[in-house]
Design a protein around this motif. Structure first.
Motif, PDB file in Angstrom:
ATOM      1  N   GLU A   1       0.854  -1.179   0.000  1.00  0.00           N
ATOM      2  CA  GLU A   1       0.000   0.000   0.000  1.00  0.00           C
ATOM      3  C   GLU A   1       0.899   1.240   0.000  1.00  0.00           C
ATOM      4  O   GLU A   1       1.820   1.344   0.801  1.00  0.00           O
ATOM      5  CB  GLU A   1      -0.869  -0.017   1.270  1.00  0.00           C
TER       6      GLU A   1
ATOM      7  N   PRO B   1      -4.489  -1.008  14.117  1.00  0.00           N
ATOM      8  CA  PRO B   1      -4.915  -2.412  14.111  1.00  0.00           C
ATOM      9  C   PRO B   1      -3.825  -3.359  13.616  1.00  0.00           C
ATOM     10  O   PRO B   1      -3.954  -4.563  13.757  1.00  0.00           O
ATOM     11  CB  PRO B   1      -6.117  -2.422  13.169  1.00  0.00           C
ATOM     12  N   TYR B   2      -2.776  -2.830  13.011  1.00  0.00           N
ATOM     13  CA  TYR B   2      -1.731  -3.698  12.478  1.00  0.00           C
ATOM     14  C   TYR B   2      -0.437  -3.602  13.278  1.00  0.00           C
ATOM     15  O   TYR B   2       0.603  -4.077  12.836  1.00  0.00           O
ATOM     16  CB  TYR B   2      -1.472  -3.362  11.007  1.00  0.00           C
TER      17      TYR B   2
ATOM     18  N   LYS C   1      -1.365  -0.163   6.670  1.00  0.00           N
ATOM     19  CA  LYS C   1      -2.314  -0.450   5.594  1.00  0.00           C
ATOM     20  C   LYS C   1      -3.033   0.824   5.142  1.00  0.00           C
ATOM     21  O   LYS C   1      -3.935   0.774   4.310  1.00  0.00           O
ATOM     22  CB  LYS C   1      -3.345  -1.451   6.081  1.00  0.00           C
ATOM     23  N   GLY C   2      -2.694   1.933   5.785  1.00  0.00           N
ATOM     24  CA  GLY C   2      -3.268   3.194   5.341  1.00  0.00           C
ATOM     25  C   GLY C   2      -4.719   3.416   5.709  1.00  0.00           C
ATOM     26  O   GLY C   2      -5.475   4.004   4.940  1.00  0.00           O
ATOM     27  N   CYS C   3      -5.143   2.966   6.890  1.00  0.00           N
ATOM     28  CA  CYS C   3      -6.546   3.175   7.257  1.00  0.00           C
ATOM     29  C   CYS C   3      -6.794   4.606   7.721  1.00  0.00           C
ATOM     30  O   CYS C   3      -7.878   5.139   7.581  1.00  0.00           O
ATOM     31  CB  CYS C   3      -6.968   2.201   8.355  1.00  0.00           C
ATOM     32  N   GLY C   4      -5.771   5.217   8.301  1.00  0.00           N
ATOM     33  CA  GLY C   4      -5.897   6.611   8.711  1.00  0.00           C
ATOM     34  C   GLY C   4      -6.407   6.816  10.123  1.00  0.00           C
ATOM     35  O   GLY C   4      -6.584   7.951  10.567  1.00  0.00           O
ATOM     36  N   THR C   5      -6.650   5.731  10.840  1.00  0.00           N
ATOM     37  CA  THR C   5      -7.192   5.872  12.190  1.00  0.00           C
ATOM     38  C   THR C   5      -6.252   6.664  13.107  1.00  0.00           C
ATOM     39  O   THR C   5      -6.684   7.531  13.866  1.00  0.00           O
ATOM     40  CB  THR C   5      -7.463   4.478  12.788  1.00  0.00           C
TER      41      THR C   5
ATOM     42  N   VAL D   1      -4.104   8.839  12.213  1.00  0.00           N
ATOM     43  CA  VAL D   1      -4.014  10.223  11.748  1.00  0.00           C
ATOM     44  C   VAL D   1      -5.088  11.070  12.410  1.00  0.00           C
ATOM     45  O   VAL D   1      -4.840  12.167  12.908  1.00  0.00           O
ATOM     46  CB  VAL D   1      -4.187  10.279  10.212  1.00  0.00           C
ATOM     47  N   ALA D   2      -6.306  10.484  12.417  1.00  0.00           N
ATOM     48  CA  ALA D   2      -7.427  11.229  12.969  1.00  0.00           C
ATOM     49  C   ALA D   2      -7.280  11.411  14.473  1.00  0.00           C
ATOM     50  O   ALA D   2      -7.844  12.334  15.048  1.00  0.00           O
ATOM     51  CB  ALA D   2      -8.731  10.501  12.643  1.00  0.00           C
TER      52      ALA D   2
ATOM     53  N   HIS E   1      -1.457  11.417   6.368  1.00  0.00           N
ATOM     54  CA  HIS E   1      -1.932  10.259   5.629  1.00  0.00           C
ATOM     55  C   HIS E   1      -1.753  10.580   4.164  1.00  0.00           C
ATOM     56  O   HIS E   1      -2.467  11.411   3.609  1.00  0.00           O
ATOM     57  CB  HIS E   1      -3.427  10.061   5.970  1.00  0.00           C
TER      58      HIS E   1
ATOM     59  N   PHE F   1      -4.454  11.362   1.602  1.00  0.00           N
ATOM     60  CA  PHE F   1      -5.638  11.760   2.364  1.00  0.00           C
ATOM     61  C   PHE F   1      -5.257  12.821   3.388  1.00  0.00           C
ATOM     62  O   PHE F   1      -5.672  12.770   4.529  1.00  0.00           O
ATOM     63  CB  PHE F   1      -6.261  10.546   3.063  1.00  0.00           C
ATOM     64  N   THR F   2      -4.424  13.746   3.004  1.00  0.00           N
ATOM     65  CA  THR F   2      -3.962  14.760   3.944  1.00  0.00           C
ATOM     66  C   THR F   2      -5.104  15.715   4.265  1.00  0.00           C
ATOM     67  O   THR F   2      -6.091  15.787   3.536  1.00  0.00           O
ATOM     68  CB  THR F   2      -2.816  15.585   3.339  1.00  0.00           C
TER      69      THR F   2
END
Ligand SMILES: Cc1cc2nc3c(=O)[nH]c(=O)nc-3n(C[C@H](O)[C@H](O)[C@H](O)COP(=O)(O)OP(=O)(O)OC[C@H]3O[C@@H](n4cnc5c(N)ncnc54)[C@H](O)[C@@H]3O)c2cc1C
Ligand code: SF4
Ligand code: SF4
Ligand code: SF4
Ligand code: SF4
Ligand code: FES
Lengths: 382, 141, 653
Positions: C577, C599-600, C620-624, C626-627, C636, C639-640
């Motif tokens: 990813e 989660p990873y 995996k780039g979920c962004g959790t 980041v938020a 992210h 998804f910045t």
């Protein structure tokens, strides 16, 4: 060859009147196989669903009025079809849209209910006469519990004992309860199932206004039919109060140690689950708990009990219609009870009391077996 | 002409975006008012996005993720639940009616559910009318 | 930074878009957006001429960002990324506006659709403006494969992969492989003997140099990602040394203690030390500690005394094995529905009411009755009713059709007719004989004189109402074609019970981060176009764990899954990813909030520097994270905050 011409207007009438779920029926026939009518005569529930789907219903026939709304079929229908709603919708089509014939007996009861607020055609002012000598106060704002006995125990001389026993128990336990004024009317559960939607709406509005303006918070009822409509149908119309069936109430008093049953009843008692307490509302255990806490009493069960219990034949407005001898479910029930060696059939519904007492009499079994409401048994044992 | 609300939808890539695609593929009809922004997971949605959307002229914000327990990243949406319930509490202070923000779940197979959520949300926001809150007041909120 | 030059391409998708959305207007509108150099529309953007149009503009006009307004990015994002990459632009400098699924297909209002399309285009343009080129990283694929579940599906997949000389770890929970199929006597519609076609395959698995078979084992933990998973496997103690035991079975003969046989579903007994059935692979017994006298009372040890090879080992303990694999195939199969809750059918109450699987054992030549179809009392039934759809097509249990019950019910009818003189009644709702040769089989059974009665049975009772019914099981219901309620007195009732998800399917799903569909079976990536992959790269599903199916379908899926794995092995590498998260260590306050959220477990805390750091290979780039970062230290990629804000602004024009 018969030409199938889907009578679309009729289907629309059913759909409009609330029969929507019937589209899901896939004609498996399970309902027919389950329906208790087929113990005594043919009643092809599945075929009615198919006729309704195609709009090919015989509105003039008696099938429209047969279902006792016992819920045995709905409980197990693999497609979740609300069969009772379909039956009700067909009746509505007949009763309110005038496209068929309403059985005479039902028409009279319906007229009584609409006129004087009870199916027996008794004067409204006499609604609380059953309690005359029992010193029951009128419900006033602040009273803890409203006792609502149902029209049958209020007026029917043979079933009054149900209401009177309840009042006796409450008096002994010094429960803060009262009766609502004689403006109260029939709960409307059965007349709604019989297809008289407008009548039901006006009865419900009347009762809701009456209860609300009196500040009723908790209602204890003797009839599972009142229980069902107060609990599941009135809230949608704005009537929101706690509803407790007498068996639930008594069972909780026993559990809290407030109600002690000390007198022995040395009898074999068989309990018949009322459809509207059991299948419609999942109350199976409380009535049995009460019976088991009566000293000396031996509780036995019907071959089909609880979820599989056989209807007394009185639901869906059938209580007011004539059922010919040989087709009465209550007769089968009484026979089974006698075979099991029971001394008493215990019930928890005024309609059941009526039907079973009728059967016992007409079958000439009065010497062998009695029919009692649980409240009557408790009043004896207290 | 009736007021047509503008709703910003944040949809996760794995369930809800697919559910929305399915609604289209199945040619289900729904209100065209929700404009979808794809994020990888509903867990990426910051409260700041939502506040920003209102500042930039949105009348409502819809956040959709996988059903709890089904998040593609195992538990991203549980974080979303927590974050969104905090935000819900703050909305009145920001002068935003709580009905303008909704968090819900749509799986990849629930095109019909997507449609009903969108229609329902659109109706609710339409009833509330346009969101008018100037940024000045927001600072005081 | 070089000047941003954006090209916009609005697709008609034939009439799919152009019929509802005014594509000309959208194209014209796009020219008004910032940094847009060219805006065009075309009939099919995904076609070669469409793609070439983009490539040429990149060459001629020096575009360095591209937006295509067409279908869902889930459909064609990879296509167009490839297009611009071929023209020398980083594939991540691309954005798609979904004006078909989310626009032209959900409304008939031309004006609203056109407005929405403009908004979506404006959002894509504003967002692509901020996109940065991302580097595509690849990691090698470990050529070993883990297969969980040794039924026919697992066996098939294992053999296909192993035959190409790649290592397979086949993990089976039971003491032997074989799954449900090895319990059957015959298989529909051809009536081949199940053991005859399956045991050779089982033996091949047992002997295959490229298959490491771990029976009586379960996977406890999976970590990693496609290309390099790690699995922790618990090999339960058999109390028999696999290396020493030669399968002579003397221990089993000598063991004096008994228990119900799981393999025969309790219809027969086995010893405390046992192999589930004669042709078990591996042919190595296990000791059931719940029934072994030594484990219960510390005496006996008869097996040990008689085993000449000294293979019995009461001291054995569970072993934990760790393996590294590149791909995983899940083939855990199904459970047979327990009909006890349908009290009206009397299962568990009446002696001669059986489930489908139980009847398989009764028919089986090496089963509890040696293949004789008999009642509990040993006599031959004179009539048998087979009830269809027990637990299937029923909202109270399982809404779905189990797909094989009609067919196995026909199979039973044949076997009963062949081996007894009994009348057979099939109580069905609809006959579903959809497969190759299935309708023909149905026809054959009609010729054999089976009675077909259409109607779902309401009740099985022993309450007789006349002489003929005395001592029988009476099957009651409606014959919906005769429009009559009927009572059929029979000696034996077989319930064609549903196939349902394994009782532990939720745990297995969690272990592998795959999902279950509403019915509880594992969810495939796409119901039509990607039936064996899952949403987790590198994890495939085959056989009945994906949904009820017959053996031919289970085998086909297994082969398909094997092919998918082999394709990855043969390519040898997978892309990671690219849109991952990265922590700006200057801004990171070291609060560690993100560490637990991931989660990873991709984020670790660097003690020395008191900052958190993301392992890009794991993210995996979920962004959790980041938020959640209170210091806004995490970015992210793709998804910045900047990109999303631009997109919000865009959709709200
Ligand atoms: C009564 C009946 C009769 C049938 N007859 C026929 C027929 O005649 N013809 C036909 O084509 N189909 C028939 N079928 C369908 C057939 O059974 C299936 O298609 C087939 O068995 C599916 O194989 P499978 O490998 O997917 O699952 P299974 O056979 O269920 O195998 C799954 C394996 O995985 C193992 N496992 C499960 N969970 C785990 C775990 N967590 N870890 C490790 N191992 C695990 C199990 O122990 C089992 O060995 C019949 C089905 C039934 C119920
Ligand atoms: S049980 Fe339900 S599905 Fe079956 S015939 Fe009756 S209504 Fe239709
Ligand atoms: S509700 Fe009872 S009486 Fe009515 S159709 Fe169903 S089973 Fe028969
Ligand atoms: S020790 Fe256990 S397994 Fe061995 S023979 Fe005795 S009972 Fe059987
Ligand atoms: S983006 Fe998701 S996967 Fe990546 S580090 Fe953050 S929480 Fe972990
Ligand atoms: S991926 Fe859908 S909510 Fe996380």
């Amino acid at each position: 060859m018969e030409v199938l011409s889907p009578y679309k207007e009729a289907t629309d009438v059913i759909l409009e009147a609330g029969g929507e779920p019937l589209k899901l029926c896939y004609q498996c026939g399970l309902c027919t196989g389950i329906c208790p009518w087929n113990l005594v005569r043919s009643f092809l529930v599945r075929r009615i669903m198919h006729e309704a789907q195609l709009g090919a219903i015989d509105f003039g026939g008696e099938d429209v009025w047969t279902c006792v709304t016992c819920r045995a079929c709905v409980q197990r229908c693999p497609r979740g079809v609300e069969i009772i709603n379909v039956m009700r919708a067909m009746r509505r089509a007949v009763a309110s849209l005038g496209i068929g014939v309403v059985p005479d007996a039902l028409r009279i009861s319906a007229k009584n209910i609409a006129g004087v607020g009870n199916p027996l055609g008794e004067e409204a002012e006499k609604r609380n006469d059953w309690a005359k000598d029992l010193k029951v106060k009128n419900f006033a704002s602040g009273t803890e519990i409203l006792y609502f006995p149902c029209c049958v125990p209020s007026y029917d001389p043979d079933v009054k004992t149900v209401a009177r026993s309840t009042a006796t128990i409450f008096n002994k336990l010094k429960i803060d309860y009262g009766l609502i004024g004689t403006e109260a009317k029939c709960c409307g559960e059965a007349i709604r199932k019989a297809g008289y939607e407008d009548t039901f709406q006006s009865l419900a509005q009347n009762n809701i206004n009456l209860f609300t303006s009196n500040g009723v918070k908790t209602v204890v009822v003797s009839s599972p039919h009142c229980y069902h409509t107060f609990k599941n149908e009135y809230p949608e119309l704005g009537g929101k109060f706690e509803v407790i069936h007498i068996t639930q109430y008594l069972a909780s008093l026993i559990e809290q140690g407030k109600l002690k049953l000390s007198k022995e009843i040395n009898k074999k008692v068989i309990y018949s689950d009322p459809c509207y307490l059991g299948r419609h509302n999942d109350v199976y255990d409380e009535p049995r708990e009460i019976l088991q806490s009566i000293p000396g009493l031996e509780l036995i069960e019907f071959p089909d009990a609880r979820e599989n219990g056989l209807c007394c034949g009185g639901g869906g407005g059938r209580i007011w219609m004539d059922t010919p001898k040989g087709e009465r479910f209550s007769d089968i029930r009484v026979e089974q009870a006698v075979e099991k060696g029971a001394d008493i059939i215990a019930v928890a519904c005024p309609y059941c009391v009526l039907n079973y007492r009728d059967s016992v009499l007409s079958m000439g079994k009065a010497e062998t077996i009695q029919v009692k409401d649980i409240s009557e048994l408790v009043a004896e044992a207290i | 002409m009736s007021f047509e609300p503008k709703i910003v939808g944040f949809l996760c890539n794995w369930c809800s975006y697919r559910g929305a695609d399915l609604a289209g593929t199945a040619r289900m009809k729904c209100a065209p008012n929700v404009r979808i922004i794809r994020v990888m997971c509903s867990g990426r949605v910051e409260p700041a996005f939502i506040v920003k959307a209102f500042q930039l002229g949105a009348d409502g914000v819809l956040v959709l993720g996988c059903h709890p327990g089904d998040c593609h990243y195992a538990e991203g949406n549980y974080k979303t639940i927590r974050r969104m319930s905090l935000l819900q509490k703050m909305l009145p202070q920001l002068g935003i009616e709580t009905d303008r923000v909704r968090l819900d779940w749509v799986s990849a197979s629930e095109g019909d559910r997507f449609v009903s959520i969108v229609d329902d949300m659109t109706e609710k926001v339409r009833a509330l009318g346009p969101f008018t809150k100037n940024s000045d007041e927001e600072k005081h909120g | 930074m070089e000047e941003v030059k954006i090209g916009i391409y609005v697709c008609h998708c034939g009439l799919n878009i152009a019929d509802i959305v005014d594509v000309e207007e959208v194209t014209k509108y796009a020219t008004t957006l910032p940094a847009v150099v060219v805006s065009r529309n075309y009939k099919f953007m995904c076609s070669d001429p469409g793609q070439n149009m983009i490539k040429e503009d990149i060459k001629e006009l020096g575009l360095n960002r591209v937006v295509v307004a067409s279908c869902s990015p889930l459909m064609h994002e990879p296509t167009f990324r490839r297009t611009i990459q071929e023209a020398g632009v980083n594939p991540y400098l691309f954005e798609m506006a979904n004006i078909r699924e989310h626009c032209s297909w959900i409304t008939e209002d031309h004006k609203a659709a056109t407005e929405k399309a403009k908004a979506l285009v404006s959002a894509a343009v504003r967002r692509v403006y901020y996109h940065q080129p991302l580097e595509i990283k690849e990691v090698p694929v470990n050529p070993n494969t883990l297969i969980i579940g040794g039924g026919i599906a697992g066996i098939q997949a294992a053999l296909e992969i192993a035959d190409s000389e790649h290592k397979v770890y086949l993990v089976e929970r039971d003491p032997s492989i074989g799954g449900h199929m090895i319990q059957f006597d015959k298989t529909f519609p051809t009536l081949d003997c199940s053991a005859c076609i399956l045991t050779p395959k089982m033996t091949s698995v047992g002997m295959h140099p490229y298959i490491e078979l771990m029976t009586y084992s379960e996977v406890e933990e999976i970590s990693g990602f496609v290309g390099s998973f790690k699995a922790r496997i618990r090999k339960k103690a058999r109390y028999v040394d696999e290396d020493k035991c030669n399968g002579c079975g003397v221990c089993v003969t000598k063991c004096p203690w008994k228990a119900n046989s799981e393999f025969d579903l309790g219809l027969s007994e086995r010893k405390a030390i046992y192999t589930p059935f004669a042709q078990a692979v591996p042919n190595i017994p296990v000791i059931d500690t719940e029934h072994c006298a030594y484990f219960l009372k510390e005496k006996c040890r008869a097996c040990e005394k008689f085993c000449e090879l000294g293979a019995i080992d009461f001291e054995q303990v569970d072993q934990i094995v760790e393996v590294e694999v590149g791909n995983i195939i899940v083939t855990t199969g199904y459970d047979s529905f327990d009909p006890t809750p349908i009290t009206q059918y009397g299962y568990g109450k009446f002696d001669n009411v059986y489930t489908g699987l139980e009847f398989e054992r009764i028919c089986n030549a090496v089963g509890p009755t040696s293949g004789k179809i008999v009642l509990k009392d040993g006599s031959e039934p004179k009539s048998v009713a087979i009830l269809h759809c027990v637990g299937s097509r029923d909202e109270n249990y399982h809404e779905y059709c189990s797909r094989v019950c009609c067919m196995y019910a026909l199979k039973y009818s044949h076997l009963i007719k062949e081996r007894t003189d009994a009348e057979v009644y099939q109580m069905y709702i609809d006959m579903r004989c959809f497969g190759k040769g299935y309708e023909e089989f149905y026809k054959r059974l009609s010729e054999e004189g089976v009675n077909f009665i259409r109607g779902k049975v309401a009740e099985v009772t022993d309450r007789a109402i006349n002489e003929d019914e005395q001592g029988k099981l009476i099957v009651c219901g409606e014959d919906t074609l005769l429009c009559k309620t009927i009572r059929v007195p029979v000696d034996m009732v077989i319930l064609a019970t549903a196939l349902e998800p394994r009782s532990d399917a939720a745990e297995v799903a969690k272990l592998l981060t795959i999902t279950q569909s509403a019915d509880g079976f594992f969810l495939e990536r796409h119901p039509k176009l990607d039936p064996v992959a899952t949403m987790t790269d590198g994890v495939f599903i085959a056989g009945c764990c994906q949904g009820p199916k017959d053996i031919p379908d289970a085998v086909a899926q297994a082969s398909a899954a094997a092919t998918r794995v082999l394709a990855l092995i043969s390519k040898g590498r997978v892309e990671l990813e690219a849109a991952t998260a990265v922590i700006d260590e200057e801004k990171c306050s070291g609060c560690r909030i993100c560490n637990l959220l991931c989660p990873y477990s991709a984020i670790s805390f660097i003690e020395d520097e008191k900052v958190s750091r993301i392992n890009e290979a794991l993210c995996k780039g979920c962004g959790t994270c980041v938020a959640a970062c209170p210091s806004a230290a995490i970015t992210h990629r793709q998804f910045t905050m900047e990109e999303i804000t631009a997109e919000i602004e865009g959709v709200l024009v």
